[in-house]
Design a protein around this motif. Structure first.
Motif: not given
Length: 302
Positions: A65-86
């Protein structure tokens, strides 16, 4: 003579390479050894246990369960950060009155401790006395206070948004450095040809910014994947372990339950995941670049 010249760069970086291997390699080896030991809650090695700690980790449903949330956390945070930061970096790269002040405002959160930022957001999101609820009620957006951190799904969503917010300054800095190094003749030539801003962004800015985007992806994945303060300070992985990611799950095992052997095994798994991701991503990027060069060579020959 030629062989000496070829080996000179390697000899120059060898001391730094050996130091890096020592600093990184020794802790990893020690971690691997600890993960195969029976460890007391005080850190004393009690005896060799082989892969017992790994088998217990893989048999624990909380790990998956923690591994699944880690993947969601990493993908969404990194993706959202890139989309906004550029886009933010592109705006800050333009010449306008007050640009220096705007850059300082964007970078200011980076100077604040991540733990203090998480404490501030936990207070702001408090269900009874939080600033967020008070503001939304004053604006008549909500009629009663919302318990933002009381349910796992809502709390995890809020933590992801906070994770994106605190990652923007660092990523924007990387993109600003890349944008400032782009050749302006390409934009001037495109403007003369009548290209619109969106077309220039798509055909000039994005291709030239790929190396900086790749750097931002790798660094942010490593940083976000291992990020403890936001989730730990705001919810401690709760309620009912519903917001745990691997690093908070590991922290609980090591310092709350005293299961240092299992915690070491999870640390080694996390290191392996990040190592494999980094190598695979760099390989894919290098392969894509070589394919692009080959296509350009074919077009030039034609």
């Amino acid at each position: 003579m030629k062989s000496t010249l070829r080996s000179t760069p390697l000899l120059m970086i060898l001391p730094s390479l050996l130091l890096a291997v020592l600093i990184i390699g020794y802790p990893v080896l020690d971690l691997g050894w600890t993960s195969m030991q029976e460890v007391s809650r005080f850190g004393k090695l009690m005896g060799f246990s082989g892969l017992k700690n790994f088998s217990e980790v893989f048999a624990d449903p909380l790990f998956y369960a923690s591994l699944g949330r880690t993947v969601i956390w990493t993908v969404v945070v990194v993706g959202g950060t890139l989309v906004i930061s550029l886009p933010v970096a592109i705006m800050l790269n333009d010449d306008f009155y007050g640009r220096s002040v705007a850059r300082v405002i964007i970078m200011l959160p980076w100077a604040i401790s991540l733990t203090m930022t998480a404490v501030l957001w936990r207070w702001s999101l408090n269900g009874r006395a939080g600033l967020i609820n008070a503001t939304l009620m004053d604006l008549h957006i909500i009629s009663e206070p919302v318990e933002w951190l009381a349910t796992a799904s809502l709390a995890f969503t809020v933590e992801i948004l906070v994770g994106i917010l605190v990652s923007i300054p660092f990523t924007t800095t990387i993109f600003l450095g890349g944008l400032s190094s782009l050749p302006q003749d390409s934009y001037e030539a495109a403007a003369v040809d009548g290209a619109r801003p969106l077309e220039m962004f798509r055909h000039i800015t994005l291709p030239l910014m790929k190396p900086f985007i790749n750097i931002a992806i790798v660094l942010n994945v490593i940083y976000v994947f291992n990020s403890l303060p936001i989730i730990w300070v705001m919810t401690e992985g709760g309620p009912a372990n519903g917001t745990d990611i691997l690093v908070t799950y590991l922290y609980k095992l090591a310092f709350r339950f005293g299961q240092l052997g299992k915690a070491s095994a999870i640390s080694l798994i996390m290191f392996g995941v990040l190592f494999v991701f980094t190598i695979a991503y760099v390989f894919l990027v290098m392969r894509q670049e070589s394919d692009n060069l080959a296509e350009e060579q074919v077009l030039n020959d034609a």
